[in-house]
Design an enzyme around this catalytic site. Sequence first.
Site, short mmCIF file in Angstrom:
data_model
loop_
_atom_site.label_atom_id
_atom_site.label_comp_id
_atom_site.label_asym_id
_atom_site.label_seq_id
_atom_site.Cartn_x
_atom_site.Cartn_y
_atom_site.Cartn_z
N GLU A 178 0.84 -1.20 0.00
CA GLU A 178 0.00 0.00 0.00
C GLU A 178 0.88 1.25 0.00
O GLU A 178 2.04 1.19 0.35
CB GLU A 178 -0.93 0.03 1.22
N GLU A 321 4.55 -0.54 1.74
CA GLU A 321 4.64 -0.68 0.28
C GLU A 321 4.66 -2.13 -0.19
O GLU A 321 4.66 -2.39 -1.39
CB GLU A 321 5.89 0.03 -0.28
#
Length: 360
Positions: A178, A321
């Site tokens: 994300e 991430e």
Amino acid sequence: MNEELREYLLQIRPLEAVSMEMARKRWSQVAKPLNSLGVLENDIVKMAGIMETSRVELDKRALVILCSDNGIVEEGVTQTGREVTALVAENMTKGESCVCIMADRAGVEVFPVDIGVARDLVSGVRHPLITRKTAYGTKNFHREPAMKREEAVQSIETGIRLVKELAEAGYHLIATGEMGIGNTTTSSAVASLLLKKAPEVLTGRGAGLNDEGLRRKLGVIKKAVDTYGPACRDTIDVLACVGGFDLAGLTGVFLGGAIYRIPVLVDGFISAAAALAADRIYPGCRNYMLASHVSAEPAGRLLLDQLELAPLIQAGMCLGEGTGAVSAIPLLDMAVSVYTKMSSFEEIKIEAYKPMGGGS
């Protein structure tokens, strides 16, 4: 829950027991001490149950990164402004972000998804952007619910459809990631409401808040829990009130793994909050998840314990991430190689190890 989402969930079936038993038998025959690869062995057995075959393959793997902005940033709960979300997401499409460099090394294809960034993005060519925008960022949940319930459902269904597309393209494993400034705040609020634990137990500094910033962040989350908690009827309400489009989309990715029978790797704190939301929407969804690592955020271990998932790595990581999820994939590669290629006790003509009881 709307009818379309209910129809998706009706497709979920239990893990396939015969394939899991065959995988356990194969591990018992491999010429090494029993259970000596620990969690790696258990994860291969689980993958056999998910894939419905003892011939576990991980040749084609994807990292899905859900990118979205969060209105709560207006309350000063982050070190940087929300404009950073768009900049990092665009960097991902060029293959220049931290996780993209790691993914290249691990042989993982990267799929950045704009599910709610506050502006339109310009895509690079290395990892072309997938645009599935629910809206241009969520509202500020300090003042009003982050999104409408319909938007939460839409985002969940977007995550499910992403997994469907990857399943149809032949991917064997999905890692979750994300990008969204402010999403440790949304994740702490979601986790607090789902776990019914005080925000102080779950909330960390995110991307480097100082003491004053952390106090402000905690105050915002506490007020949100008090305001929205009594009104939330279910997990989708929780996501709508205090979550983000990235969190709701990841919730859908985890549900999609169960629907389309693809193992999904939990990344860190934010990913684990979405994983818990998925398991609350469909109890047992956790059986289709693998835990990559323990986040350094305070709730990292608590969420994995709640999901009963054993992590492969403990390295103090908290970047997000998908970096933790990608880091775990080479370990799974090695485990699959041992599982499929190593000689059996019979082949090398030595006596097999036998299970021994504990104690003296």
